[in-house]
Design a protein around this motif. Sequence first.
Motif, PDB file in Angstrom:
ATOM      1  N   THR A  92       0.822  -1.204   0.000  1.00 18.22           N
ATOM      2  CA  THR A  92       0.000   0.000   0.000  1.00 18.22           C
ATOM      3  C   THR A  92       0.857   1.256   0.000  1.00 18.22           C
ATOM      4  N   VAL A  93       1.871   1.292   0.834  1.00 17.22           N
ATOM      5  CA  VAL A  93       2.777   2.444   0.871  1.00 17.22           C
ATOM      6  C   VAL A  93       3.474   2.614  -0.474  1.00 17.22           C
ATOM      7  N   ARG A  94       3.858   1.507  -1.067  1.00 17.92           N
ATOM      8  CA  ARG A  94       4.603   1.529  -2.332  1.00 17.92           C
ATOM      9  C   ARG A  94       3.735   1.967  -3.513  1.00 17.92           C
ATOM     10  N   GLU A  95       2.472   1.575  -3.520  1.00 21.12           N
ATOM     11  CA  GLU A  95       1.647   1.744  -4.715  1.00 21.12           C
ATOM     12  C   GLU A  95       0.492   2.723  -4.561  1.00 21.12           C
ATOM     13  N   ARG A  96       0.196   3.181  -3.348  1.00 25.10           N
ATOM     14  CA  ARG A  96      -0.989   4.009  -3.127  1.00 25.10           C
ATOM     15  C   ARG A  96      -0.623   5.256  -2.340  1.00 25.10           C
ATOM     16  N   ALA A  97      -0.176   6.255  -3.054  1.00 23.05           N
ATOM     17  CA  ALA A  97       0.284   7.485  -2.402  1.00 23.05           C
ATOM     18  C   ALA A  97      -0.839   8.230  -1.700  1.00 23.05           C
ATOM     19  N   ASP A  98      -2.089   7.974  -2.088  1.00 22.89           N
ATOM     20  CA  ASP A  98      -3.226   8.687  -1.503  1.00 22.89           C
ATOM     21  C   ASP A  98      -3.732   8.052  -0.216  1.00 22.89           C
ATOM     22  N   VAL A  99      -3.121   6.948   0.228  1.00 19.21           N
ATOM     23  CA  VAL A  99      -3.606   6.214   1.391  1.00 19.21           C
ATOM     24  C   VAL A  99      -2.732   6.495   2.606  1.00 19.21           C
ATOM     25  N   GLN A 100      -3.378   6.842   3.716  1.00 19.20           N
ATOM     26  CA  GLN A 100      -2.704   6.984   5.007  1.00 19.20           C
ATOM     27  C   GLN A 100      -2.975   5.712   5.813  1.00 19.20           C
TER      28      GLN A 100
ATOM     29  N   SER B  27       9.180  -6.143  10.823  1.00 13.02           N
ATOM     30  CA  SER B  27       8.621  -6.305   9.475  1.00 13.02           C
ATOM     31  C   SER B  27       8.155  -4.987   8.882  1.00 13.02           C
ATOM     32  N   LEU B  28       7.944  -3.988   9.735  1.00 15.20           N
ATOM     33  CA  LEU B  28       7.466  -2.684   9.277  1.00 15.20           C
ATOM     34  C   LEU B  28       8.564  -1.619   9.258  1.00 15.20           C
ATOM     35  N   GLU B  29       9.782  -1.983   9.656  1.00 19.46           N
ATOM     36  CA  GLU B  29      10.855  -0.995   9.733  1.00 19.46           C
ATOM     37  C   GLU B  29      11.077  -0.237   8.427  1.00 19.46           C
ATOM     38  N   PRO B  30      11.031  -0.899   7.260  1.00 17.61           N
ATOM     39  CA  PRO B  30      11.278  -0.152   6.009  1.00 17.61           C
ATOM     40  C   PRO B  30      10.255   0.944   5.721  1.00 17.61           C
ATOM     41  N   VAL B  31       9.063   0.859   6.341  1.00 17.42           N
ATOM     42  CA  VAL B  31       8.020   1.866   6.084  1.00 17.42           C
ATOM     43  C   VAL B  31       7.610   2.593   7.364  1.00 17.42           C
ATOM     44  N   ALA B  32       8.401   2.454   8.409  1.00 17.80           N
ATOM     45  CA  ALA B  32       8.013   2.975   9.728  1.00 17.80           C
ATOM     46  C   ALA B  32       7.734   4.469   9.724  1.00 17.80           C
ATOM     47  N   GLN B  33       8.444   5.224   8.897  1.00 21.24           N
ATOM     48  CA  GLN B  33       8.261   6.669   8.863  1.00 21.24           C
ATOM     49  C   GLN B  33       7.064   7.095   8.025  1.00 21.24           C
TER      50      GLN B  33
ATOM     51  N   ILE C 246       3.955   5.374   8.123  1.00 21.85           N
ATOM     52  CA  ILE C 246       2.710   4.863   8.684  1.00 21.85           C
ATOM     53  C   ILE C 246       2.599   5.262  10.153  1.00 21.85           C
ATOM     54  N   GLU C 247       1.424   5.087  10.712  1.00 20.19           N
ATOM     55  CA  GLU C 247       1.237   5.195  12.160  1.00 20.19           C
ATOM     56  C   GLU C 247       1.080   3.791  12.719  1.00 20.19           C
ATOM     57  N   PHE C 248       1.814   3.494  13.775  1.00 24.03           N
ATOM     58  CA  PHE C 248       1.720   2.181  14.415  1.00 24.03           C
ATOM     59  C   PHE C 248       1.114   2.323  15.805  1.00 24.03           C
TER      60      PHE C 248
ATOM     61  N   HIS D  13       1.384 -16.304  -3.861  1.00 26.33           N
ATOM     62  CA  HIS D  13       2.352 -15.363  -3.291  1.00 26.33           C
ATOM     63  C   HIS D  13       1.586 -14.247  -2.588  1.00 26.33           C
ATOM     64  N   VAL D  14       2.109 -13.823  -1.451  1.00 26.96           N
ATOM     65  CA  VAL D  14       1.408 -12.838  -0.624  1.00 26.96           C
ATOM     66  C   VAL D  14       1.138 -11.536  -1.372  1.00 26.96           C
ATOM     67  N   ASP D  15       2.014 -11.137  -2.275  1.00 29.56           N
ATOM     68  CA  ASP D  15       1.770  -9.911  -3.043  1.00 29.56           C
ATOM     69  C   ASP D  15       0.543 -10.049  -3.934  1.00 29.56           C
ATOM     70  N   ASP D  16       0.332 -11.243  -4.472  1.00 33.29           N
ATOM     71  CA  ASP D  16      -0.861 -11.468  -5.290  1.00 33.29           C
ATOM     72  C   ASP D  16      -2.125 -11.468  -4.432  1.00 33.29           C
ATOM     73  N   HIS D  17      -2.043 -12.053  -3.256  1.00 33.29           N
ATOM     74  CA  HIS D  17      -3.187 -11.987  -2.335  1.00 33.29           C
ATOM     75  C   HIS D  17      -3.556 -10.537  -2.061  1.00 33.29           C
TER      76      HIS D  17
END
Length: 337
Positions: free
Chosen positions: A20-28, A43-49, A51-53, A215-219
């Motif tokens: 979602t972060v990679r492909e959907r710039a309009d989504v928070q 698992s979320l470290e690459p996108v930690a900045q 998203i809100e956790f 594959h999880v990306d396809d799901h």
Amino acid sequence: MRVLVTGGAGFIGANFVHQTVRERADVQVTVLDSLTYAGNRASLEPVAQQIEFVHGDITDAELVDRLVAASDVVVHFAAESHNDNSLGDPWPFVHTNIVGTYTLLESVRRHDVRYHHISTDEVYGDLELDDPGRFSESTAYNPSSPYSSTKASSDMLVRAWTRSFGVRATLSNCSNNYGPYQHIEKFIPRQITNVLCGIRPKLYGDGLNVRDWIHVDDHNSAVWAVIDKGEIGQTYLIGADGEVNNRTVVESVLDVLGKSPDAFDFVTDRPGHDRRYAIDSTRLRTELGWRPRYQDFRSGLEATVAWYRDNESWWRGQKDATEQKYADAGEKKTGPG
């Protein structure tokens, strides 16, 4: 669009967040996760900045209500999901999968928030190996474990809340996932990491049980297709025509890693081990136009093996404890190898 992702530090949820972060710039994205053993903040470290956790439990009604009120869509991944664990202690599965789903449904009902429910093909029971049929949206539920029965219960709650209270919900039942960030207790990452650690892979029973791998990306791309275009109140089955028996999976892992395909051990079978799952995803493909990126199991497996080889720091600390848990549960070698 503000999206609340429950279980977003787990395997499928974390990959959904990444995609979602990679492909959907309009989504928070806001992630709600209780960080049980299967949830991993790393698992979320690459996108930690980006998203809100929120560390919390989906059965915490006050917390859930606050987060749902601030969301446009709730995507509910959070679940206890390991069959072996459900046989040892069913209560966490009842608590999370049933009570947690109820808590979310009451909140989305109160705030009229769009809801998508992630479920499994295991709610349908299993098929015989020589049965040409596949699960479809009209297949009757026939769960066979505490895990699948609690997921079936949660599905029924969603359908009831949609019909009785007008909750704007969709459901999806997916076949077996594999890919990055999957806990190494699960079948494919366990075998991959076994080989990487110099341990012989382990194969339950006769190894002929069939799973319909995706594959999880396809799901997750299919989940977005349902959120974007799915009909409220409807169920969509997600599969990639990836039927492979467990022995072939193990042999393929060994082959990808340059090992002899017979370098594995047969071990005692799991109680009530379903023989075959198979998904008919015709509705998803024809009505919503979805197609999987990975058109064959081997290409997705190669990408997955490469990820675990390149990310040992993510899984290595879990390995010894995972293997000890199987040993403590009585896993024993049963055949030649």
